[in-house]
Design a protein around this motif. Structure first.
Motif, mmCIF file in Angstrom:
data_model
loop_
_atom_site.group_PDB
_atom_site.id
_atom_site.type_symbol
_atom_site.label_atom_id
_atom_site.label_comp_id
_atom_site.label_asym_id
_atom_site.label_seq_id
_atom_site.Cartn_x
_atom_site.Cartn_y
_atom_site.Cartn_z
ATOM 1 N N VAL A 85 0.837 -1.204 0.000
ATOM 2 C CA VAL A 85 0.000 0.000 0.000
ATOM 3 C C VAL A 85 0.871 1.252 0.000
ATOM 4 C CG1 VAL A 85 -1.791 1.257 1.213
ATOM 5 C CG2 VAL A 85 -1.821 -1.202 1.172
ATOM 6 N N CYS A 86 1.949 1.219 0.806
ATOM 7 C CA CYS A 86 2.859 2.360 0.841
ATOM 8 C C CYS A 86 3.487 2.586 -0.526
ATOM 9 C CB CYS A 86 3.955 2.141 1.876
ATOM 10 S SG CYS A 86 3.393 2.379 3.547
ATOM 11 N N GLY A 87 3.922 1.502 -1.162
ATOM 12 C CA GLY A 87 4.531 1.636 -2.474
ATOM 13 C C GLY A 87 3.567 2.238 -3.478
ATOM 14 N N PHE A 88 2.353 1.751 -3.465
ATOM 15 C CA PHE A 88 1.316 2.206 -4.381
ATOM 16 C C PHE A 88 1.022 3.694 -4.164
ATOM 17 C CE2 PHE A 88 -2.999 2.195 -6.137
ATOM 18 C CZ PHE A 88 -2.806 1.422 -7.271
ATOM 19 N N LEU A 89 0.796 4.057 -2.883
ATOM 20 C CA LEU A 89 0.514 5.460 -2.559
ATOM 21 C C LEU A 89 1.690 6.359 -2.924
ATOM 22 C CD1 LEU A 89 -1.237 5.743 0.901
ATOM 23 C CD2 LEU A 89 -1.973 6.748 -1.241
ATOM 24 N N GLY A 90 2.900 5.785 -2.809
ATOM 25 C CA GLY A 90 4.099 6.563 -3.093
ATOM 26 C C GLY A 90 4.130 7.103 -4.507
ATOM 27 N N VAL A 91 3.516 6.370 -5.449
ATOM 28 C CA VAL A 91 3.474 6.843 -6.833
ATOM 29 C C VAL A 91 2.794 8.212 -6.891
ATOM 30 C CG1 VAL A 91 2.520 6.404 -9.115
ATOM 31 C CG2 VAL A 91 3.492 4.534 -7.795
ATOM 32 N N PHE A 92 1.696 8.341 -6.168
ATOM 33 C CA PHE A 92 0.963 9.607 -6.169
ATOM 34 C C PHE A 92 1.763 10.689 -5.443
ATOM 35 C CE2 PHE A 92 -2.043 6.246 -6.673
ATOM 36 C CZ PHE A 92 -2.861 6.707 -7.680
ATOM 37 N N LEU A 93 2.361 10.259 -4.340
ATOM 38 C CA LEU A 93 3.121 11.190 -3.500
ATOM 39 C C LEU A 93 4.302 11.779 -4.266
ATOM 40 C CD1 LEU A 93 2.223 11.401 -0.589
ATOM 41 C CD2 LEU A 93 4.178 10.027 0.054
ATOM 42 N N THR A 94 5.088 10.912 -4.911
ATOM 43 C CA THR A 94 6.293 11.400 -5.578
ATOM 44 C C THR A 94 5.942 12.218 -6.809
ATOM 45 O OG1 THR A 94 6.407 9.257 -6.648
ATOM 46 C CG2 THR A 94 7.865 9.603 -4.793
#
Lengths: 256, 304
Positions: free
Chosen positions: B22-31
């Protein structure tokens, strides 16, 4: 303020006639009454009343900082109105093409994915764009770009993709912000032809913001001259007379 | 698979397996939206949340004589992070200060206050665990909370994926399409807050943002398109965090740092793989070089 109200006094009755003929026997797609909007405390434009009908190309011209882009963003529903109201034809389908997208150029998004997202097609199976023959994609030569990344396209190619996506939504009104700024969109002549084809074949109303007075002059059916307010409006050969433009730019030198 | 016989390791592995993807997935949006530092700031504000959790635990035990059910302190921590994220997002919009200023005073303030409370409680030693994470920190109650948060994040993202991705591409276009951009941005901020809160115990406040940022950064190097970017980031998050837990067990290393370094190792592998995928890039046209340099203050590799 009605169309043509700031024409020279000798041209007034003529201009009024033209305006009446323009509106005769057809409903508007979009009409604004005394709208104003801006960022922060400052109004970018105010008391703007204009109309766009179907089957016509309407251009919005004016100096830098005149509020053209802000007005278009307002009509597209991106920026809230401060004053006035916007009337739209019932069930109006509208597409907006911004000057440039603010997206992260290094994001690996392909053209097919972009189209899937914009058009609400299945994102994880973007094969539809190749199998179906979507008219606007073929017309703008986007079908050969489907597997390329948005970020690696040239400015002109990218603009074509955005325009094709906007058209694939089958709009009745197209809002274009500086569609031909320094890009090899299709070649200027082809771009003119495309807009006229959209107007005549598909009956689109097109509202265009442009700096390119030459383009505007031979492409438009109607021109609004904006500098925070509408200073003049009418067919291009009347509004865009050199003496009038010079006077207008001088009276309201652009801020900054 | 002998490590599965240890209960604490099973808990840590479950936490890693849930939080990582989930963190990896959300990270796409974050970065993609320049919010990497936001997750870091949020993690630091969580120190106060941890301290308040301990305070609540101690107070309840002292006044009422029973222990709080396991998982409740991490529930409190999640609430705290959600509140802090909401506050920061509101301050960004009020436009009185620049976002980085807001983040700086919010997180330094929270760190100061949290450390103060920990000190007064006599739990100063707890700080190390809070800052760097602990393999033993998650109880089964915590893992349950973590699972619930993960599930809701997956549901929210899955249902509105198209809208979130459109906002990622261009907020104006999304607004023109009638997408509630402001509301979805807030939801994204809250999701990040919740995920930071749940991953905190394993990785620690100083390191948790790596779990969001690094897998997405690595996936970017090798993903040919947006779909695979999302998939790779999720897989990278999973491999990095589960692998990190296992490595930290076998090599007897602190868990948080091991997970982060495992993630970074994956990033290096992706960097090494990139030239092998070079054929994808050869078709780049002149337009891309100009577009890349305009995005970044550093000269791009093409122009050097």
């Amino acid at each position: 303020m009605g169309p043509g109200s700031e024409q020279g006094s000798e041209g007034r009755s003529d201009a009024a006639d033209v305006a009446i003929r323009r509106a005769a026997s057809r409903p508007f797609l979009l009409r604004t009454e005394g709208i104003a909007a801006g960022y922060g405390d400052e109004a970018a434009f105010e008391e703007v009343s204009l109309e766009v009908f179907g089957r016509e190309v309407v251009s919005l011209i004016g100096p830098n900082g005149a509020g053209k882009t802000t007005l278009l963003r307002c009509l597209a529903g991106i920026l809230p109105l401060r004053q006035g109201r916007v009337e739209k034809a019932f069930g109006l389908r509208m597409s907006y093409l911004p000057q440039r997208l603010s997206f992260d150029r290094l994001l690996p998004v392909t053209v097919a994915e972009f189209l899937s997202l914009r058009l609400g097609r299945p994102f994880f199976r973007p094969g539809w764009a190749k199998q179906e023959r979507v008219e606007s994609l073929e017309e703008l030569g986007v079908t050969s770009l489907l597997d390329r990344r948005l970020g690696e396209l040239s400015g002109g190619e990218r603009q074509r993709v955005f325009l094709a996506a906007a058209l694939a939504k089958r709009p009745q009104l197209l809002l274009l912000d500086e569609p031909a700024t320094g890009v090899d969109l299709l070649g200027a002549a082809a771009f003119d032809a495309l807009l006229h084809r959209l107007r005549d074949r598909d009956g689109l109303g097109i509202l265009l913001v442009s700096h390119d007075l030459h383009l505007v002059h031979h492409i438009s059916d109607w021109v609004y001259f904006l500098n925070r307010r509408i200073l003049a409006s009418g067919p291009p050969k009347e509004v865009m007379r050199e003496d009038q433009l010079a006077a207008a730019y001088q009276r309201f030198p652009h801020p900054g | 698979m002998d490590f599965l016989s240890y209960d604490f390791l099973r808990r840590a592995l479950s936490a890693a397996a849930l939080a990582g993807p989930v963190c990896g997935f959300l990270g796409v949006f974050l970065t993609a939206r320049g919010m990497a530092f936001f997750s870091d700031a949020l993690a630091h504000t969580a120190i106060t949340g941890v301290a308040l959790g301990l305070l609540a635990e101690g107070a309840v035990e002292f006044w009422f004589g029973f222990a709080l059910p396991p998982g409740l302190p991490s529930g409190l921590l999640i609430l705290w992070c959600l509140g802090a994220a909401w506050l920061m997002a509101s301050l960004f919009e009020s436009a009185r200060w620049r976002p980085d200023t807001v983040m700086a005073f919010c997180f330094t303030g929270s760190v100061a206050f949290g450390v103060l409370v920990l000190g007064k409680l006599g739990r100063y030693g707890f700080l190390e665990e809070t800052l760097f994470g602990d393999i033993n920190a998650n109880s089964w109650g915590d893992v349950a909370v973590l699972g619930a948060v993960t599930m809701s994040a997956v549901i929210v993202l899955g249902r509105r994926l198209r809208e979130f991705l459109l906002i990622l591409l261009d907020e104006d276009l999304a607004l023109a399409d009638g997408i509630p951009v402001r509301r979805l941005n807030r939801i994204l901020v809250l999701l990040v807050a919740a995920v930071v809160a749940i991953a905190l115990k394993l990785l620690g406040a100083l390191l948790v943002s790596a779990l969001l940022v690094v897998p997405a950064a690595a996936a970017r190097l090798v993903a040919p398109n947006l779909r695979l970017l999302l998939v790779f980031a999720g897989i990278g998050g999973f491999l990095g965090s589960v692998g990190g837990v296992i490595l930290s067990f076998y090599l007897d290393l602190p868990t948080g740092p091991t997970i982060v370094l495992t993630q970074l190792a994956l990033l290096l592998i992706a960097l090494g793989l990139q030239p092998l995928l070079g054929h994808r890039r050869r078709s780049q046209s002149r337009g891309s070089a100009e577009a890349t340099t305009s995005q970044s203050i550093w000269p791009s590799s093409e122009s050097r």
